[in-house]
Each structure stands twice: as C-alpha cells, then as structure tokens.
Design a protein around this motif. Sequence first.
Motif, PDB file in Angstrom:
ATOM      1  N   PRO A 435       0.799  -1.229   0.000  1.00 27.00           N
ATOM      2  CA  PRO A 435       0.000   0.000   0.000  1.00 27.00           C
ATOM      3  C   PRO A 435       0.830   1.276   0.000  1.00 27.00           C
ATOM      4  O   PRO A 435       0.308   2.346  -0.265  1.00 27.00           O
ATOM      5  N   ASP A 436       2.128   1.179   0.297  1.00 30.61           N
ATOM      6  CA  ASP A 436       2.927   2.400   0.468  1.00 30.61           C
ATOM      7  C   ASP A 436       3.544   2.883  -0.839  1.00 30.61           C
ATOM      8  O   ASP A 436       4.423   3.728  -0.849  1.00 30.61           O
ATOM      9  N   SER A 437       3.090   2.329  -1.961  1.00 32.08           N
ATOM     10  CA  SER A 437       3.656   2.717  -3.253  1.00 32.08           C
ATOM     11  C   SER A 437       2.828   3.844  -3.859  1.00 32.08           C
ATOM     12  O   SER A 437       1.610   3.746  -3.989  1.00 32.08           O
ATOM     13  N   GLU A 438       3.517   4.931  -4.220  1.00 33.85           N
ATOM     14  CA  GLU A 438       2.824   6.058  -4.850  1.00 33.85           C
ATOM     15  C   GLU A 438       2.399   5.706  -6.270  1.00 33.85           C
ATOM     16  O   GLU A 438       1.411   6.195  -6.777  1.00 33.85           O
ATOM     17  N   PHE A 439       3.194   4.840  -6.905  1.00 30.87           N
ATOM     18  CA  PHE A 439       2.911   4.487  -8.287  1.00 30.87           C
ATOM     19  C   PHE A 439       2.779   2.976  -8.408  1.00 30.87           C
ATOM     20  O   PHE A 439       3.626   2.229  -7.936  1.00 30.87           O
ATOM     21  N   LEU A 440       1.712   2.527  -9.026  1.00 29.11           N
ATOM     22  CA  LEU A 440       1.505   1.090  -9.221  1.00 29.11           C
ATOM     23  C   LEU A 440       1.979   0.690 -10.613  1.00 29.11           C
ATOM     24  O   LEU A 440       1.654   1.341 -11.603  1.00 29.11           O
ATOM     25  N   SER A 441       2.770  -0.389 -10.679  1.00 24.96           N
ATOM     26  CA  SER A 441       3.307  -0.857 -11.954  1.00 24.96           C
ATOM     27  C   SER A 441       2.238  -1.612 -12.731  1.00 24.96           C
ATOM     28  O   SER A 441       1.164  -1.920 -12.212  1.00 24.96           O
ATOM     29  N   ASP A 442       2.555  -1.923 -13.990  1.00 24.42           N
ATOM     30  CA  ASP A 442       1.623  -2.701 -14.813  1.00 24.42           C
ATOM     31  C   ASP A 442       1.356  -4.061 -14.175  1.00 24.42           C
ATOM     32  O   ASP A 442       0.241  -4.584 -14.254  1.00 24.42           O
ATOM     33  N   ALA A 443       2.399  -4.641 -13.540  1.00 19.49           N
ATOM     34  CA  ALA A 443       2.236  -5.946 -12.886  1.00 19.49           C
ATOM     35  C   ALA A 443       1.248  -5.858 -11.736  1.00 19.49           C
ATOM     36  O   ALA A 443       0.470  -6.793 -11.485  1.00 19.49           O
ATOM     37  N   LYS A 470     -10.545   4.842  -7.891  1.00 14.99           N
ATOM     38  CA  LYS A 470     -10.755   5.977  -8.800  1.00 14.99           C
ATOM     39  C   LYS A 470      -9.517   6.245  -9.664  1.00 14.99           C
ATOM     40  O   LYS A 470      -9.636   6.632 -10.822  1.00 14.99           O
ATOM     41  N   ARG A 471      -8.323   5.988  -9.108  1.00 18.43           N
ATOM     42  CA  ARG A 471      -7.095   6.267  -9.862  1.00 18.43           C
ATOM     43  C   ARG A 471      -6.790   5.197 -10.909  1.00 18.43           C
ATOM     44  O   ARG A 471      -6.250   5.515 -11.978  1.00 18.43           O
ATOM     45  N   TYR A 472      -7.123   3.960 -10.608  1.00 14.37           N
ATOM     46  CA  TYR A 472      -6.633   2.882 -11.473  1.00 14.37           C
ATOM     47  C   TYR A 472      -7.715   1.986 -12.089  1.00 14.37           C
ATOM     48  O   TYR A 472      -7.485   1.387 -13.142  1.00 14.37           O
TER      49      TYR A 472
END
Length: 576
Positions: A435-443, A470-472
Amino acid sequence: MTLVSEEFPDEVPLRAEEITIPADVTPERVPTHIVDYSEAEQSDEQLFQEISKVTSHWIPLINDRTDKDSRVPLILVGNKSDLVEHSSMETILPIMNQYSEIETCVECSAKNLKNISELFYYAQKAVLHPTGPLYCPEEKEIKPACAKALTRIFKVSDLDNDGILNDNELNFFQRTCFNTPLAPQALEDVKNVVRKNMTDGVRDNGLTLKGFLFLHTLFIQRGRHETTWTVLRRFGYDDDLELTQEYLFPPLKIPPDCTTELNHNAYLFLQSVFDKHDKDRDCALSPDELKDLFRVFPYMPWGPDVNSTVCTSDQGWITYQGYLSQWTLTTYLDVQRCLEYLGYLGYSIICEQESQAAAITVTRDKKIDLQKKQTQRNVFCCNVFGASGSGKSGFLQAFLGRNLTIREDHRSYYAISTTYVYGQEKYLLLHEVFPDSEFLSDADLCCDVVCLVYDISNPSSFEFCADIFKRYFMDSKTPCMVIAAKSDLHEVKQHYSQSPLEFCKRHKIPPPQSFTCNTADAPNKDIYTKLTTMAMYPHVTQADLKSSNFWLRASVGATVFAVLGFAMYRALLKQR
C-alpha cells in the motif's frame, strides 16, 4: 596425407595442408579439422629425443597456453611402427600416468596404413567423450562432479523412490539413453558383474546407487567413456557436467495478454513425483520428504514462505493440494523458473517429451475471452489492495483455512488454492499489493479481479480503497469487490464523502462483503468463490452480481465438487 589418400605418399612435405574430414564419413557424425605442424626434419637418432620432447616441450607448451580447468585432451602417437620390431608403449605409459590430459596413446604406421583411421577416431573420441571431467586416474574413481550428476540421474530414474533400479526402471533407462531395451539375460549379466565386485551394489535384485556408480566407473576404466557421456548428455549435461541452458530453458513463446498454466500431463507427472516421496502416505510432505524430493536440485527452491502461500496440514507440512498449488503459482508468475524446476525433475525424459515446454499451456489472449464471454483458463489472479493494517494478510491466510498470524520472516504476499465455480475446479491466486507505493506498476494492475479491503473499525481505512479504485480501476474492465474486513469488531463511520455502500452503488460494483478471520472455526470461503466467479465472468452485469440465484448456482457446485473431489482423492489413495 595417408588418411585422405589411403596410400603412402612417395614425397612427404615438411607440413601437410589443412584438412577437413566431413561429418558423413566419421563414426561420430561430426566434421574434424586437422592442422599439421613441423619444426624440422628429423633423423632416426632423434627418435628418443622426440619422445622425451613430448614431456619437455610439447605438453608444457600446450599447458602454458591453456587454462588449467579447460585443458584440451592430448593423444600421443608413435608413428613409423613399421621401422621397429618392438613396441614403445612401456616408454610411454609413465608419461600417460604423469599427465592426466593425455587421453590415449596409439602406435601407427603411415606406410603400412596401420591404425591411421583409428588414430583420428580416438582424436574425435577424446574431444566428444573426454576422460578428464569424469575420472581421476590417480584415485582410480570417478570425480565428485560426475558422481553428483550420475546420482541425480539415478534418483530421476528411480521411479518409485525405493533406492534401487528394478528391471522395469533399468529397461526404461536403457531405452531412454540408447533407444533399445536390455534382454533379460543382459540385465542379469550386468547385475552379476556388480555382484562380483561389491557386496552392496545389488539389493532385492535391483541396482543400488553404489552399483550404478560402479558400473560407470567400470565403463570409463575399460575405455567406454562414450557410454557414460551418452547418459549424461541425454539427461541434459554439458562437457563441464553442468545442465545446459538449452535443456533447462527450452524456447516458449508467450504473446501479450496470455498466461501460462500446467497442462493435464504435467499435473499427472507432478502427482507421481509427490506420490513417490510421500513415504508415510499421509497426503503431506514432511520436511525430510520435501528435502528428499528436491535432492535432484542444485539448491532448495522452496523457502519457509511457501508454507504461508499454500494449504498445509495440522503439522504445518505442505499438503498434496498445497504442493500442486505452489507449482501452479510458479508456472503463472515465473514460467521460466517452472521450466527449470521441471528440468531438474527430468520431466521431458520421464514423460518422453521433447522438452519441458510440453508441460505448459499458453492461454489465449484475454481480449478474446472478453469478446467470446467465456474462458478456457484455469488460473485467475486477484490483486488485493488496502491500507496498512486493514486485514489483507488475514484475508489471504483465511483462503488457506487459517485464522492465525504468520511470522514476519515467513510472510508471503501470495496465497493460492482451489475454488469451485459451477462445478469446475479453478485456481484462485491472491496477491497482496504493497500500500505504500505512490505508483503502481503494470504488474500490480494486471489481474483478473480486484479486491479492495478496508477495516470497518478504522474510520480512515476506506479512503485508501476509494482512492485506488478511482485512480486505477474506475475506467477499466477489471471487476472489483470491496471487502469490509474485521466484521467481528464494532463498525465506525468512515471519514469519506460517501459511505462504502453508497460508493459501491455509484460506481456499479457489488455492495461491500463482510468478512472476518477471527473465528473459532475455519473462515468462510464463499467470498473466494465469488471472486473467482467474477474473474471467470467479467462481462456479468451488476444486476446479475446482486442476484442471489447467480451466487447460489456458483457456490452449490463448489460445495458438491469439494466433497466429491475429496472422496475421489481418498479413493485414488486407497488404490495406491
């Protein structure tokens, strides 16, 4: 020159032209390039000096230019044997004993055509079937790397894991390596040779590991290196007695938006591997049984986190279902590693396939599944999102029938097991995303269904789920489900503009599903059937998802097949 023309030349130049013998005229079917070298013409008086120069000049010259671990094999040739009445072998043997890189020694006569073709056959053999990597002449035994490779070959060939190769296993081994079975008398002759030379080489009329290693030592000592090399190469080894990259990683084309699964034959093979190591027949692998299974690997592939990823017995041992689940997980997430593992187990040899790639099914493009509104896949991935402390890890462990806390150093961010949808057994793979990732990768975003977990007792918990959605996922075609975790605790109002139920209604996703793993009994698994169903049928409308009949049809099949599946496995076990 005599080799090529098959007659002795009247005039011999100081150095012959370079010659290539084509592959189709050699026994080993490989081309041989011959390069001549001459320092000067030599008289008969220099014969003894020439022999001494082998050790004082030629061998040091070659050794100084080559690495110690990759020295080229040498052959000593005593030419002009027609000019002497006695053999020079007694003079040569001490030199052969001194230099292990000398493969063989042969006397020949170009004038009489004696041993000329044999000489170049030995040269080929020295390269294709060298003694050096296999055998230590000083110790008169095979080298550790060779013994290690042959031990793996023995274990792979020991199909029932009883520590001996019985007649059926020996015949399968013989057919695999040499394309022909052994006649019953030939089998007995082989075992009798072992019996005469050692007491523990044959047991219960089968060949033990010690007997197997002794036979190969005997082959090498009698100059039949090609027998041992044929076996080694058939089981994937190169000249350095390492498994080749071509053997471990056969080509496998995986187009975009396709996934990888094990096919039916692969599961049958893995079941046979499990069966032969489950000595006590308790449908679980104890630490010792698991260690024995992976003895054919150069390293232990499964760490303690695997026990937190799949179903285990009451003792914490990996069950039959958990074992197959872990293989399914590896195939889905890292198919190259799966190919490597199957290579160590000898899949292509035991199943008589061209390579491990025959064990893999590459599914069709997911976009085609969506167009046709049906799928042939058996493994579905669910990415689990939620704020720290929302109950994600508990949600993963509950899928495996646990309601306990896992040690941090044994923690796994995956959980995989089977579910049943409309009577079909499917694998559901849960993946906890940090949960602490600002950006989620394609994986992180690539999955079949999304699970958004919030803690009903924490007023700030749902906001994280709403933000991630809402973001992804708001505009994606990936179905989503909201999990109201820790439902055994007092529910508080969420600090968000909408309640979780209102949020779900607005965005046309199913209402929040209550869940807790804090129960005396095993956690309820209905929610995982729902997730699998959504993953299998992403085109299903919101109205269908709300319908109790839709979920009832899916879960009834799950209950019936769960009972039937267990009964059928028990029946199979009794047959074993």
